[in-house]
Write a protein that holds these residues in place. Structure first.
Motif, PDB file in Angstrom:
ATOM      1  N   MET A 107      32.503 -34.109 -64.993  1.00  0.00           N
ATOM      2  CA  MET A 107      33.029 -35.012 -64.904  1.00  0.00           C
ATOM      3  C   MET A 107      33.542 -35.120 -63.171  1.00  0.00           C
ATOM      4  N   THR A 108      32.591 -36.848 -62.638  1.00  0.00           N
ATOM      5  CA  THR A 108      32.405 -36.915 -61.634  1.00  0.00           C
ATOM      6  C   THR A 108      33.053 -36.921 -60.384  1.00  0.00           C
ATOM      7  N   LYS A 109      33.871 -36.214 -59.072  1.00  0.00           N
ATOM      8  CA  LYS A 109      33.728 -36.719 -58.477  1.00  0.00           C
ATOM      9  C   LYS A 109      35.119 -38.154 -58.192  1.00  0.00           C
ATOM     10  N   ARG A 110      35.601 -38.686 -57.552  1.00  0.00           N
ATOM     11  CA  ARG A 110      36.201 -39.424 -56.745  1.00  0.00           C
ATOM     12  C   ARG A 110      36.233 -39.334 -55.528  1.00  0.00           C
ATOM     13  N   HIS A 111      35.661 -40.235 -54.732  1.00  0.00           N
ATOM     14  CA  HIS A 111      35.316 -40.077 -53.968  1.00  0.00           C
ATOM     15  C   HIS A 111      36.199 -41.597 -52.870  1.00  0.00           C
ATOM     16  N   PRO A 112      36.862 -41.178 -52.211  1.00  0.00           N
ATOM     17  CA  PRO A 112      38.162 -42.151 -51.772  1.00  0.00           C
ATOM     18  C   PRO A 112      37.782 -43.023 -50.804  1.00  0.00           C
ATOM     19  N   ARG A 113      38.198 -44.030 -50.885  1.00  0.00           N
ATOM     20  CA  ARG A 113      38.086 -45.414 -49.947  1.00  0.00           C
ATOM     21  C   ARG A 113      37.822 -45.032 -48.371  1.00  0.00           C
ATOM     22  N   SER A 114      36.786 -45.400 -47.767  1.00  0.00           N
ATOM     23  CA  SER A 114      36.870 -45.761 -46.332  1.00  0.00           C
ATOM     24  C   SER A 114      37.632 -46.829 -45.389  1.00  0.00           C
ATOM     25  N   GLN A 115      37.946 -47.557 -46.274  1.00  0.00           N
ATOM     26  CA  GLN A 115      39.259 -48.100 -45.683  1.00  0.00           C
ATOM     27  C   GLN A 115      40.259 -48.794 -46.451  1.00  0.00           C
ATOM     28  N   PRO A 116      41.622 -48.307 -46.094  1.00  0.00           N
ATOM     29  CA  PRO A 116      42.620 -49.132 -46.824  1.00  0.00           C
ATOM     30  C   PRO A 116      43.134 -50.150 -47.368  1.00  0.00           C
ATOM     31  N   ALA A 117      43.377 -50.541 -48.641  1.00  0.00           N
ATOM     32  CA  ALA A 117      43.072 -51.548 -49.364  1.00  0.00           C
ATOM     33  C   ALA A 117      44.283 -52.304 -49.395  1.00  0.00           C
ATOM     34  N   TRP A 118      45.022 -53.474 -49.250  1.00  0.00           N
ATOM     35  CA  TRP A 118      45.708 -54.271 -49.586  1.00  0.00           C
ATOM     36  C   TRP A 118      47.161 -53.264 -49.936  1.00  0.00           C
ATOM     37  N   THR A 119      47.189 -53.050 -51.287  1.00  0.00           N
ATOM     38  CA  THR A 119      48.184 -52.256 -51.234  1.00  0.00           C
ATOM     39  C   THR A 119      48.868 -51.400 -50.778  1.00  0.00           C
ATOM     40  N   GLU A 120      47.923 -50.276 -50.199  1.00  0.00           N
ATOM     41  CA  GLU A 120      48.621 -49.635 -48.887  1.00  0.00           C
ATOM     42  C   GLU A 120      49.131 -50.021 -47.696  1.00  0.00           C
ATOM     43  N   VAL A 121      48.721 -51.793 -47.419  1.00  0.00           N
ATOM     44  CA  VAL A 121      49.247 -52.637 -46.542  1.00  0.00           C
ATOM     45  C   VAL A 121      50.455 -52.332 -46.682  1.00  0.00           C
ATOM     46  N   LYS A 122      50.769 -52.886 -48.244  1.00  0.00           N
ATOM     47  CA  LYS A 122      51.926 -53.762 -49.006  1.00  0.00           C
ATOM     48  C   LYS A 122      53.630 -52.665 -49.020  1.00  0.00           C
ATOM     49  N   ALA A 123      52.952 -51.609 -48.755  1.00  0.00           N
ATOM     50  CA  ALA A 123      53.868 -50.211 -49.218  1.00  0.00           C
ATOM     51  C   ALA A 123      53.760 -50.237 -47.977  1.00  0.00           C
ATOM     52  N   LYS A 124      53.567 -49.795 -47.298  1.00  0.00           N
ATOM     53  CA  LYS A 124      54.193 -49.728 -45.947  1.00  0.00           C
ATOM     54  C   LYS A 124      55.118 -51.300 -45.484  1.00  0.00           C
ATOM     55  N   LEU A 125      54.574 -52.148 -44.920  1.00  0.00           N
ATOM     56  CA  LEU A 125      55.540 -53.389 -44.747  1.00  0.00           C
ATOM     57  C   LEU A 125      56.638 -53.416 -45.452  1.00  0.00           C
ATOM     58  N   ALA A 126      56.622 -52.606 -46.872  1.00  0.00           N
ATOM     59  CA  ALA A 126      57.967 -52.519 -48.032  1.00  0.00           C
ATOM     60  C   ALA A 126      58.936 -51.528 -46.784  1.00  0.00           C
ATOM     61  N   ASP A 127      58.516 -50.004 -45.987  1.00  0.00           N
ATOM     62  CA  ASP A 127      59.795 -49.704 -45.086  1.00  0.00           C
ATOM     63  C   ASP A 127      60.730 -51.027 -43.914  1.00  0.00           C
ATOM     64  N   PHE A 128      59.356 -52.085 -43.645  1.00  0.00           N
ATOM     65  CA  PHE A 128      60.159 -52.929 -42.281  1.00  0.00           C
ATOM     66  C   PHE A 128      61.644 -53.647 -42.707  1.00  0.00           C
ATOM     67  N   ASP A 129      62.553 -53.118 -41.010  1.00  0.00           N
ATOM     68  CA  ASP A 129      63.184 -54.778 -41.688  1.00  0.00           C
ATOM     69  C   ASP A 129      62.746 -56.098 -41.100  1.00  0.00           C
ATOM     70  N   ARG A 130      63.662 -57.341 -41.413  1.00  0.00           N
ATOM     71  CA  ARG A 130      63.717 -58.290 -40.886  1.00  0.00           C
ATOM     72  C   ARG A 130      62.472 -57.756 -39.314  1.00  0.00           C
ATOM     73  N   MET A 131      63.364 -57.422 -38.109  1.00  0.00           N
ATOM     74  CA  MET A 131      62.829 -57.428 -36.975  1.00  0.00           C
ATOM     75  C   MET A 131      61.910 -56.632 -37.389  1.00  0.00           C
ATOM     76  N   GLY A 132      61.450 -55.583 -37.541  1.00  0.00           N
ATOM     77  CA  GLY A 132      60.388 -55.165 -37.447  1.00  0.00           C
ATOM     78  C   GLY A 132      59.588 -55.637 -38.335  1.00  0.00           C
ATOM     79  N   LEU A 133      59.109 -57.005 -38.869  1.00  0.00           N
ATOM     80  CA  LEU A 133      58.239 -57.343 -39.591  1.00  0.00           C
ATOM     81  C   LEU A 133      57.748 -58.400 -38.363  1.00  0.00           C
ATOM     82  N   ILE A 134      59.453 -59.680 -37.876  1.00  0.00           N
ATOM     83  CA  ILE A 134      59.358 -60.231 -36.683  1.00  0.00           C
ATOM     84  C   ILE A 134      57.664 -59.698 -35.877  1.00  0.00           C
TER      85      ILE A 134
END
Length: 182
Positions: free
Chosen positions: A1-28
């Motif tokens: 089985m080939t070893k999967r290499h991690p991405r060197s750059q985060p993708a939108w899905t990771e950013v979106k997950a972090k944004l979900a933790d923000f409240d309204r003032m944090g997003l502003i």
């Protein structure tokens, strides 16, 4: 089985997950920081929210800078940076009449520069002809009242382009005839 290499750059899905933790003032606050960090972000937000007198002005300035540089200051040409301005507008709002206006302006600026100062860059001419065709297609999607002035301006570009050589004007003759019946 080939070893999967991690991405060197985060993708939108990771950013979106972090944004979900923000409240309204944090997003502003985050948007404020992005706004303050870069003029392109400011232009994007102004365009997206319809702020300012003319949302197309910054994009036109960019087009003019990269397609019709100040030759006395030895500025360079960049079709890629000019195209990026149109792409940025499309992402910000993409309103068809504004998009058509920018595409026609691109053609006017490029053809005007070549007519005044000369140019023998085949890539530049190909970009001009390609944008001319895109401008026709987008313009023809507009209401009849909105399209007449833009088609007239494209016809002016076509006429000027006969001075450029390399068959640019002839190609534009065909494109305008095929798409707009002129």
């Amino acid at each position: 089985m080939t070893k999967r290499h991690p991405r060197s750059q985060p993708a939108w899905t990771e950013v979106k997950a972090k944004l979900a933790d923000f409240d309204r003032m944090g997003l502003i606050g985050l948007i404020h920081d992005l706004y303050a960090a870069d003029k392109d972000n400011q232009t994007f937000l102004h365009t997206r929210f319809g702020l300012g007198k003319d949302s197309l002005e910054p994009y036109k300035k960019t087009l003019d800078r990269w397609l019709s540089p100040d030759v006395l200051r030895n500025q360079d040409v960049s079709v890629a940076k000019a195209k990026q301005a149109i792409s940025s507008y499309r992402k910000a709002i993409g309103e068809p009449a504004g998009l058509a206006e920018l595409m026609v302006f691109f053609c006017e600026s490029a053809a005007g520069f070549c007519n005044e100062f000369g140019n023998d860059d085949e890539t530049y001419f190909n970009a001009l002809v390609n944008m001319f065709e895109q401008a026709i297609k987008v313009t023809l999607q507009l209401a009849a009242g909105d399209r007449a002035a833009l088609i007239s301006r494209l016809d002016g570009v076509r006429k000027i382009s006969h001075n450029l050589g390399y068959g640019v004007g002839d190609e534009m003759d065909c494109l305008l005839g095929d798409h707009a019946g002129i």
